[in-house]
Motif scaffolding. Structure first.
Motif, PDB file in Angstrom:
ATOM      1  N   LEU A  39       2.892  -1.670   0.147  1.00  0.00           N
ATOM      2  CA  LEU A  39       2.988  -2.146  -1.236  1.00  0.00           C
ATOM      3  C   LEU A  39       4.360  -2.735  -1.533  1.00  0.00           C
ATOM      4  CD1 LEU A  39       1.273   0.695  -3.292  1.00  0.00           C
ATOM      5  CD2 LEU A  39       0.333  -1.539  -2.687  1.00  0.00           C
ATOM      6  N   SER A  40       4.372  -3.711  -2.441  1.00  0.00           N
ATOM      7  CA  SER A  40       5.619  -4.272  -2.960  1.00  0.00           C
ATOM      8  C   SER A  40       5.385  -4.709  -4.404  1.00  0.00           C
ATOM      9  CB  SER A  40       6.075  -5.462  -2.096  1.00  0.00           C
ATOM     10  OG  SER A  40       5.138  -6.519  -2.163  1.00  0.00           O
ATOM     11  N   HIS A  41       6.403  -5.266  -5.023  1.00  0.00           N
ATOM     12  CA  HIS A  41       6.320  -5.748  -6.413  1.00  0.00           C
ATOM     13  C   HIS A  41       5.773  -4.666  -7.346  1.00  0.00           C
ATOM     14  CE1 HIS A  41       6.578  -9.482  -4.097  1.00  0.00           C
ATOM     15  NE2 HIS A  41       7.185  -9.971  -5.165  1.00  0.00           N
ATOM     16  N   GLY A  42       6.343  -3.473  -7.253  1.00  0.00           N
ATOM     17  CA  GLY A  42       5.940  -2.386  -8.133  1.00  0.00           C
ATOM     18  C   GLY A  42       4.526  -1.902  -7.904  1.00  0.00           C
ATOM     19  N   GLY A  43       4.007  -2.051  -6.696  1.00  0.00           N
ATOM     20  CA  GLY A  43       2.662  -1.603  -6.372  1.00  0.00           C
ATOM     21  C   GLY A  43       1.582  -2.621  -6.680  1.00  0.00           C
ATOM     22  N   ARG A  44       1.961  -3.829  -7.103  1.00  0.00           N
ATOM     23  CA  ARG A  44       0.965  -4.825  -7.484  1.00  0.00           C
ATOM     24  C   ARG A  44       0.623  -5.800  -6.356  1.00  0.00           C
ATOM     25  NH1 ARG A  44      -0.915  -4.699 -12.364  1.00  0.00           N
ATOM     26  NH2 ARG A  44      -1.612  -6.847 -12.272  1.00  0.00           N
ATOM     27  N   VAL A  45       1.353  -5.765  -5.256  1.00  0.00           N
ATOM     28  CA  VAL A  45       1.079  -6.638  -4.115  1.00  0.00           C
ATOM     29  C   VAL A  45       0.976  -5.762  -2.870  1.00  0.00           C
ATOM     30  CG1 VAL A  45       1.974  -8.510  -2.656  1.00  0.00           C
ATOM     31  CG2 VAL A  45       2.219  -8.638  -5.146  1.00  0.00           C
ATOM     32  N   ARG A  46      -0.064  -6.011  -2.071  1.00  0.00           N
ATOM     33  CA  ARG A  46      -0.186  -5.285  -0.820  1.00  0.00           C
ATOM     34  C   ARG A  46      -0.203  -6.259   0.352  1.00  0.00           C
ATOM     35  NH1 ARG A  46      -6.308  -2.807  -1.697  1.00  0.00           N
ATOM     36  NH2 ARG A  46      -7.423  -4.800  -1.559  1.00  0.00           N
ATOM     37  N   ARG A  47       0.489  -5.859   1.408  1.00  0.00           N
ATOM     38  CA  ARG A  47       0.515  -6.620   2.653  1.00  0.00           C
ATOM     39  C   ARG A  47      -0.296  -5.827   3.665  1.00  0.00           C
ATOM     40  NH1 ARG A  47       2.964  -7.037   7.597  1.00  0.00           N
ATOM     41  NH2 ARG A  47       3.645  -9.116   8.240  1.00  0.00           N
ATOM     42  N   LEU A  48      -1.394  -6.397   4.095  1.00  0.00           N
ATOM     43  CA  LEU A  48      -2.312  -5.741   5.010  1.00  0.00           C
ATOM     44  C   LEU A  48      -2.183  -6.342   6.391  1.00  0.00           C
ATOM     45  CD1 LEU A  48      -5.422  -5.937   2.662  1.00  0.00           C
ATOM     46  CD2 LEU A  48      -3.793  -4.046   2.848  1.00  0.00           C
ATOM     47  N   GLU A  49      -2.397  -5.529   7.410  1.00  0.00           N
ATOM     48  CA  GLU A  49      -2.433  -6.024   8.780  1.00  0.00           C
ATOM     49  C   GLU A  49      -3.719  -5.578   9.437  1.00  0.00           C
ATOM     50  OE1 GLU A  49       0.881  -5.366  11.386  1.00  0.00           O
ATOM     51  OE2 GLU A  49       2.316  -5.727   9.754  1.00  0.00           O
ATOM     52  N   THR A  50      -4.332  -6.483  10.193  1.00  0.00           N
ATOM     53  CA  THR A  50      -5.524  -6.160  10.963  1.00  0.00           C
ATOM     54  C   THR A  50      -5.092  -5.678  12.346  1.00  0.00           C
ATOM     55  OG1 THR A  50      -5.765  -8.346  11.963  1.00  0.00           O
ATOM     56  CG2 THR A  50      -6.756  -8.025   9.760  1.00  0.00           C
ATOM     57  N   PRO A  51      -6.002  -5.062  13.110  1.00  0.00           N
ATOM     58  CA  PRO A  51      -5.652  -4.653  14.470  1.00  0.00           C
ATOM     59  C   PRO A  51      -5.191  -5.829  15.341  1.00  0.00           C
ATOM     60  CG  PRO A  51      -7.658  -3.562  13.787  1.00  0.00           C
ATOM     61  CD  PRO A  51      -7.331  -4.582  12.722  1.00  0.00           C
ATOM     62  N   ALA A  52      -5.665  -7.034  15.040  1.00  0.00           N
ATOM     63  CA  ALA A  52      -5.273  -8.222  15.812  1.00  0.00           C
ATOM     64  C   ALA A  52      -3.909  -8.766  15.384  1.00  0.00           C
ATOM     65  CB  ALA A  52      -6.332  -9.306  15.668  1.00  0.00           C
ATOM     66  N   GLY A  53      -3.328  -8.179  14.327  1.00  0.00           N
ATOM     67  CA  GLY A  53      -2.026  -8.628  13.860  1.00  0.00           C
ATOM     68  C   GLY A  53      -2.071  -9.668  12.761  1.00  0.00           C
ATOM     69  N   ASP A  54      -3.262 -10.030  12.291  1.00  0.00           N
ATOM     70  CA  ASP A  54      -3.368 -10.964  11.169  1.00  0.00           C
ATOM     71  C   ASP A  54      -2.819 -10.295   9.910  1.00  0.00           C
ATOM     72  OD1 ASP A  54      -4.607 -13.069  12.580  1.00  0.00           O
ATOM     73  OD2 ASP A  54      -6.577 -12.132  12.329  1.00  0.00           O
ATOM     74  N   VAL A  55      -2.198 -11.096   9.048  1.00  0.00           N
ATOM     75  CA  VAL A  55      -1.612 -10.591   7.808  1.00  0.00           C
ATOM     76  C   VAL A  55      -2.407 -11.132   6.621  1.00  0.00           C
ATOM     77  CG1 VAL A  55       0.439 -10.653   6.327  1.00  0.00           C
ATOM     78  CG2 VAL A  55       0.684 -10.343   8.803  1.00  0.00           C
ATOM     79  N   ILE A  56      -2.706 -10.246   5.691  1.00  0.00           N
ATOM     80  CA  ILE A  56      -3.399 -10.601   4.451  1.00  0.00           C
ATOM     81  C   ILE A  56      -2.533 -10.074   3.312  1.00  0.00           C
ATOM     82  CG2 ILE A  56      -5.501 -10.321   3.089  1.00  0.00           C
ATOM     83  CD1 ILE A  56      -6.860  -9.518   5.851  1.00  0.00           C
ATOM     84  N   ILE A  57      -2.211 -10.921   2.353  1.00  0.00           N
ATOM     85  CA  ILE A  57      -1.418 -10.495   1.203  1.00  0.00           C
ATOM     86  C   ILE A  57      -2.271 -10.663  -0.050  1.00  0.00           C
ATOM     87  CG2 ILE A  57       0.677 -10.869  -0.151  1.00  0.00           C
ATOM     88  CD1 ILE A  57       2.004 -11.827   2.450  1.00  0.00           C
ATOM     89  N   GLU A  58      -2.398  -9.564  -0.797  1.00  0.00           N
ATOM     90  CA  GLU A  58      -3.264  -9.547  -1.975  1.00  0.00           C
ATOM     91  C   GLU A  58      -2.498  -9.042  -3.185  1.00  0.00           C
ATOM     92  OE1 GLU A  58      -7.407  -8.675   0.420  1.00  0.00           O
ATOM     93  OE2 GLU A  58      -6.315  -6.962  -0.388  1.00  0.00           O
ATOM     94  N   ARG A  59      -2.891  -9.540  -4.360  1.00  0.00           N
ATOM     95  CA  ARG A  59      -2.260  -9.144  -5.622  1.00  0.00           C
ATOM     96  C   ARG A  59      -3.291  -8.435  -6.497  1.00  0.00           C
ATOM     97  NH1 ARG A  59       2.053 -10.085  -8.549  1.00  0.00           N
ATOM     98  NH2 ARG A  59       2.855 -11.723  -7.200  1.00  0.00           N
ATOM     99  N   LEU A  60      -2.895  -7.281  -7.016  1.00  0.00           N
ATOM    100  CA  LEU A  60      -3.736  -6.526  -7.937  1.00  0.00           C
ATOM    101  C   LEU A  60      -3.851  -7.311  -9.246  1.00  0.00           C
ATOM    102  CD1 LEU A  60      -5.215  -3.804  -8.415  1.00  0.00           C
ATOM    103  CD2 LEU A  60      -3.050  -2.945  -9.345  1.00  0.00           C
ATOM    104  N   GLN A  61      -5.067  -7.551  -9.699  1.00  0.00           N
ATOM    105  CA  GLN A  61      -5.294  -8.299 -10.937  1.00  0.00           C
ATOM    106  C   GLN A  61      -5.602  -7.372 -12.117  1.00  0.00           C
ATOM    107  OE1 GLN A  61      -4.895 -11.656 -11.257  1.00  0.00           O
ATOM    108  NE2 GLN A  61      -4.230 -11.640  -9.139  1.00  0.00           N
ATOM    109  N   SER A  62      -6.436  -6.376 -11.876  1.00  0.00           N
ATOM    110  CA  SER A  62      -6.758  -5.414 -12.930  1.00  0.00           C
ATOM    111  C   SER A  62      -7.056  -4.073 -12.287  1.00  0.00           C
ATOM    112  CB  SER A  62      -7.961  -5.886 -13.762  1.00  0.00           C
ATOM    113  OG  SER A  62      -9.126  -5.933 -12.980  1.00  0.00           O
ATOM    114  N   PHE A  63      -6.830  -3.007 -13.053  1.00  0.00           N
ATOM    115  CA  PHE A  63      -7.058  -1.660 -12.552  1.00  0.00           C
ATOM    116  C   PHE A  63      -7.529  -0.820 -13.716  1.00  0.00           C
ATOM    117  CE2 PHE A  63      -5.895   2.693 -11.618  1.00  0.00           C
ATOM    118  CZ  PHE A  63      -6.276   2.828 -10.289  1.00  0.00           C
ATOM    119  N   ASN A  64      -8.653  -0.106 -13.532  1.00  0.00           N
ATOM    120  CA  ASN A  64      -9.186   0.735 -14.592  1.00  0.00           C
ATOM    121  C   ASN A  64      -9.577   2.078 -13.976  1.00  0.00           C
ATOM    122  OD1 ASN A  64     -10.966   2.040 -16.499  1.00  0.00           O
ATOM    123  ND2 ASN A  64     -11.107   0.073 -17.564  1.00  0.00           N
TER     124      ASN A  64
END
Length: 138
Positions: A39-64
Motif C-alpha cells: 500500500l501507498s498514498h495513505g492506503g488508497r493505492v496498492r502495488r500488486l505483483e504476480t508470480p511472473a513478476g508483472d506489476v499491477i497498480i490500483e487505486r481505491l475508489q470507494s469503500f463501504n
C-alpha cells in the motif's frame, strides 16, 4: 465499454468473508496469483505483483465497511484494457445461509475485441472467487 460479473456462494457469514477480503491490501491472503501487495498514498493505492513478476497498480475508489464492498480502478497493468473500474462485494446469500460474493468490472478494450477482454476479466474473477471459496471449505 465492456463489463462482466462473476459471483459465488460461500458457506460462511458475510462478516466472515468480509473479514478475509475486505482490506484493500488483503489480496495475497486469498488470491494465489497475487502473492504480494504493497500500500501507498495513505492506503488508497496498492502495488500488486504476480508470480511472473508483472506489476499491477490500483487505486481505491470507494469503500463501504457497513455494506461490505469496495471499488477500485487500474492505474497500470499488463492488460489490454483502459478505463477499468471494478467492485468486490459481499452480501447475504438469498437463502440467508451464507454469503454471495460478487466481483464485477467495466473496461474499454485496447487492441483486442470486447469478447476477448471480457473473457479475460471474467476468467480472473471466476478463478479468484473459486480460490476464495477454498478458504471456507473443510
Amino acid at each position: 465499454m465492456s463489463s462482466t460479473t462473476a459471483s459465488i456462494e460461500i458457506a460462511a457469514t458475510p462478516d466472515q468473508v468480509w473479514q478475509l477480503i475486505g482490506g484493500f491490501d488483503s489480496l495475497p491472503n486469498w488470491l494465489p496469483y497475487i502473492p504480494r501487495s504493497e500500500l501507498s498514498h495513505g492506503g488508497r493505492v496498492r502495488r500488486l505483483e504476480t508470480p511472473a513478476g508483472d506489476v499491477i497498480i490500483e487505486r481505491l475508489q470507494s469503500f463501504n465497511e457497513k455494506e461490505r464492498y469496495y471499488s477500485y480502478s487500474i492505474m497500470q497493468a499488463p492488460f489490454p484494457a483502459s478505463n477499468y473500474v471494478s467492485m468486490l462485494r459481499v452480501r447475504e446469500a438469498n437463502d440467508n445461509k451464507g454469503s454471495l460474493v460478487e466481483w464485477s468490472g467495466s473496461f474499454t478494450p485496447v487492441g483486442v475485441s470486447d469478447e476477448e477482454v471480457t473473457q479475460l476479466f471474467h476468467g480472473i474473477y471466476t478463478d479468484g472467487l473459486d480460490a476464495l471459496k477454498k478458504n471456507f471449505t473443510n
